[in-house]
Design a protein around this motif. Structure first.
Motif, mmCIF file in Angstrom:
data_model
loop_
_atom_site.group_PDB
_atom_site.id
_atom_site.type_symbol
_atom_site.label_atom_id
_atom_site.label_comp_id
_atom_site.label_asym_id
_atom_site.label_seq_id
_atom_site.Cartn_x
_atom_site.Cartn_y
_atom_site.Cartn_z
ATOM 1 N N PRO A 656 46.166 44.610 52.799
ATOM 2 C CA PRO A 656 47.057 45.773 52.745
ATOM 3 C C PRO A 656 46.303 47.098 52.582
ATOM 4 N N ASP A 659 44.980 48.144 55.890
ATOM 5 C CA ASP A 659 46.056 48.656 56.742
ATOM 6 C C ASP A 659 46.495 50.055 56.314
ATOM 7 N N ARG A 660 46.629 50.256 55.012
ATOM 8 C CA ARG A 660 47.083 51.569 54.541
ATOM 9 C C ARG A 660 46.091 52.673 54.899
ATOM 10 N N ASP A 662 43.933 52.466 57.441
ATOM 11 C CA ASP A 662 43.629 52.421 58.868
ATOM 12 C C ASP A 662 42.121 52.253 59.097
ATOM 13 N N ARG A 701 38.278 45.841 64.205
ATOM 14 C CA ARG A 701 39.651 45.374 64.167
ATOM 15 C C ARG A 701 40.079 44.861 65.543
#
Length: 703
Positions: A656, A659-660, A662, A701
């Motif tokens: 997470p 993701d937060r 980026d 990614r």
């Protein structure tokens, strides 16, 4: 008479007198040599004064550029043109004045020893009391931070008594003694040539010594950002793309980083190379010349010896992160380094000249230097008022209140005014910023003037400097500086200043108001009673040797690893070479969009290499600006520990956060097996490997 008659009737010999053209050649050669010698004599003044005016001009243009929203490269080009015009005007004016003002450089007397009879009779009991108090203060201050248990009240009270007594003695000498004419001898060509050679050697040494300073991620990183975008970031540029609120150092009043970035952009070179290969050597030369000029002006005799000792002090007394030596070559490229190394001695010099002659030129240089100071660092708005207050108070005691008021306005109007206007227009500006650590008087002395033998020498220079310096203005200004710093060293004073102003972050810098390297050098000019001048010179040389030997034996030199300095055999960036190579390697990879997560040291190096690769955590020190308890800070600290291998958060925690923020790329050392195993589980694919030394694996990614 026979000989005379024989000569009279002797056959005529060829006329030994050369023709007019032949006669003019030796005369022209002598005139040319005289002009060269005169130019060498004034070269240190020309270089330093010219640099002050030039950088002050850029700072003003940079501030005005906000009104027209000009790009830094445009401002720089305007500045270049303005400098050329000013240089041409200065040359033309100099040529018009030359016939009336020129004089052979050799006609200017060298600094001479002042005879005892030239000094006014002082109260011997007061003089002895000052010397005893100064000795007690210096010794107790030097021992206060060692294994010897000494209350700081002892050096504080003794130092204050010595400073007050010294100021009274100097005032008495001023009021009772005649005004010397001239106030100080001009430097001879030989003296200036020596200063120039030493300064050039100092500049050359800057190529080879590198100190990895964490602050560079901000200062140098800002120059890199400006060079690559030709924009001035008014908001955060480290954690975001000029989007997040600015840090405490904003609004961007200092212009030095903008100058470096604009210089690099205009000439098409990397901003870090422009700073460390071009600007840093120039700044090192100018800082050394500034030290020379003040030392020459304040030294009562033997200025070359005093200058040599002062330079040796800067090179041999480093080590700690607050020692003055660490702000010379190792950190001179930071604005605050140039401020303490060049602006402080030049301000004392210009104030000395102003109080001596009250000329418009001296006042203009004070104004220009004040603009230069705020262009280097916001600290100038705090230290300069203290310095000017110390000088002004000393001059008030001898009735020079008008000159003191004019000097104060000239030195403080622009720095204070620019900060007030910028805060009203742009907002921001916090004095504390990320670092609100506070150091009391004892710790401040220990950090800057040091302790042990070197601390004792620093104390003697502080509290005896006014008694050693050249009479009248230099001695009076040195006494004012000693009194100001002695008051600040009284326990509780710094605490009150911190509570009233909120400037805890910079209060440990208050000793910067003292021109300490110059006062250290003056210790070897003390007049030792001796029957002949040769013996007096030998005694001064012996004191100089003892001082330098003490620095070498009891301090940490600039080039020591204990000073966090690496010495290279070729010019280098001021970065660990392996980190620099890794940052360039990552920069050249075919990376996806998003932030880079890497070990902390690599993320701190990357903004100095390029601003195009944005990192998760440029420096954890700055997270205080954005609330350590926020998700913003927690995510970055968690991921940095994961990349460093110092923490092993679960994939459920890491995913997470990635993701937060980026995160597009993860690069870790091969020794961090946990991160290498976890990255594929988080949807990242290995795409690059780097061989040892500094073996590293990078993941990008997927999708």
């Amino acid at each position: 008479m026979a000989n005379v008659d024989s000569i009279a009737v002797a056959p005529a010999e060829p006329d030994p007198t050369p023709r007019s053209g032949q006669a003019s050649r030796p005369a022209d050669a002598r005139a040319g040599l005289s002009r060269v010698r005169a130019l060498v004599a004034v070269a240190p003044a020309l270089l330093t004064d010219g640099a002050v005016i030039a950088f002050a001009l850029f700072t003003v243009l940079y501030h005005l550029a906000f009104l027209g929203d000009l790009r830094p490269s445009v401002t720089f080009r305007i500045w270049l043109l303005a400098c050329v015009v000013l240089a041409v005007v200065a040359v033309l004016r100099a040529r018009r004045r030359a016939p009336a003002d020129s004089a052979p450089a050799d006609s200017v007397p060298a600094a001479q020893e002042e005879p005892v009879s030239a000094r006014p009779a002082a109260d011997r009991r007061l003089l002895i009391g000052v010397l005893v108090a100064a000795a007690v203060a210096a010794v107790s201050a030097g021992l206060a931070n060692t294994s010897v248990n000494v209350s700081w009240w002892i050096p504080a009270v003794s130092g204050l008594l010595a400073a007050v007594g010294g100021l009274l003695l100097v005032r008495q000498a001023w009021l009772s003694g005649p005004t010397p004419t001239p106030a100080a001898p001009a430097p001879t060509p030989a003296q200036s040539a020596y200063a120039l050679v030493v300064s050039v050697l100092v500049g050359i040494s800057s190529f080879f010594m590198a100190r990895n300073t964490p602050d560079d991620v901000y200062y140098v990183g800002k120059s890199v950002w400006i060079a690559e975008r030709d924009l001035i970031p008014l908001n955060d540029f480290l954690f975001s793309e000029n989007v997040l609120p600015p840090m405490g150092s904003q609004p961007p009043i200092p212009s030095i980083e903008v100058f470096d970035g604009a210089f690099a952009n205009v000439f098409g070179i990397h901003a870090s190379s422009a700073l460390w290969y071009v600007l840093l050597p120039i700044m090192a030369v100018l800082a050394a010349l500034a030290l020379w000029r003040l030392t020459h002006r304040w030294a009562p005799r033997r200025p070359l010896l005093a200058f040599t000792v002062a330079v040796a002090y800067l090179y041999l007394v480093a080590g700690g992160d607050a020692a003055l030596g660490t702000f010379h070559i190792p950190r001179l490229h930071e604005g605050k380094g140039m401020f303490v190394s060049a602006v402080i001695p030049l301000m004392w010099l210009y104030l000395t000249e102003w109080f001596d002659n009250r000329s418009r030129r001296s006042l203009l240089l004070i104004v220009a230097l004040s603009i230069t100071a705020i262009g280097l660092t916001n600290t100038a708005a705090i230290i300069l008022p203290m310095l000017v207050a110390a000088a002004g108070f000393a001059m008030l005691l001898v009735g020079r209140w008008k000159a003191a008021v004019v000097a104060a306005v000239a030195a403080l109007a622009y720095p204070i005014g620019s900060l007030v206007v910028s805060r009203l227009v742009l907002g921001g500006m916090s004095a504390t910023g990320a670092d609100d650590a506070f150091f009391d008087a004892a710790d401040t002395y220990r950090r800057t003037l040091l302790f042990g033998v070197v601390g004792v020498i620093s104390g003697l220079a502080l509290w005896c400097g006014a008694l050693i310096a050249r009479r009248r203005t230099p001695a009076l200004l040195a006494a004012g500086a000693a009194l100001a710093l002695s008051v600040l060293f009284v326990p509780g004073v710094l605490e009150v200043l911190s509570a009233l102003s909120g400037i805890s972050v910079v209060l440990w810098r208050v000793p910067w108001l003292l021109a300490l390297p110059t006062l250290i050098g003056l210790l070897c000019t003390v007049r030792v009673p001796a029957p002949t001048r040769a013996l007096r010179r030998a005694a001064s040389g012996g004191i100089a040797v003892l001082l330098v030997a003490s620095f070498a034996l009891f301090a940490t030199p600039m080039w020591s690893p204990k000073s966090w300095v690496d010495v290279h055999d070729r010019p280098t960036w001021k970065l660990p070479q392996q980190r620099q190579a890794i940052a360039f390697w990552i920069k050249d990879l075919d990376r996806p969009q998003g932030l880079l997560l890497a070990p902390k040291t690599i993320m701190r190096t990357t903004p100095i290499v390029t601003s195009r690769v944005r990192v998760v955590l440029p420096r954890d020190f700055y997270l205080v600006e954005y609330d350590l308890s926020s998700q913003f800070a927690k995510d970055r600290l968690l991921l940095a520990g994961f990349a460093d291998g110092t923490a092993s958060p679960t994939p459920a925690e890491v995913g997470p956060a990635l993701d937060r923020l980026d995160v597009g790329t993860i690069c870790v050392y091969n020794g961090n097996q946990y991160a290498r195993d976890t990255a594929p589980q988080l949807g990242y694919q290995e795409f690059a490997k780097r061989k040892a030394p500094g073996a590293m694996t990078c993941f990008r990614r997927v999708g």
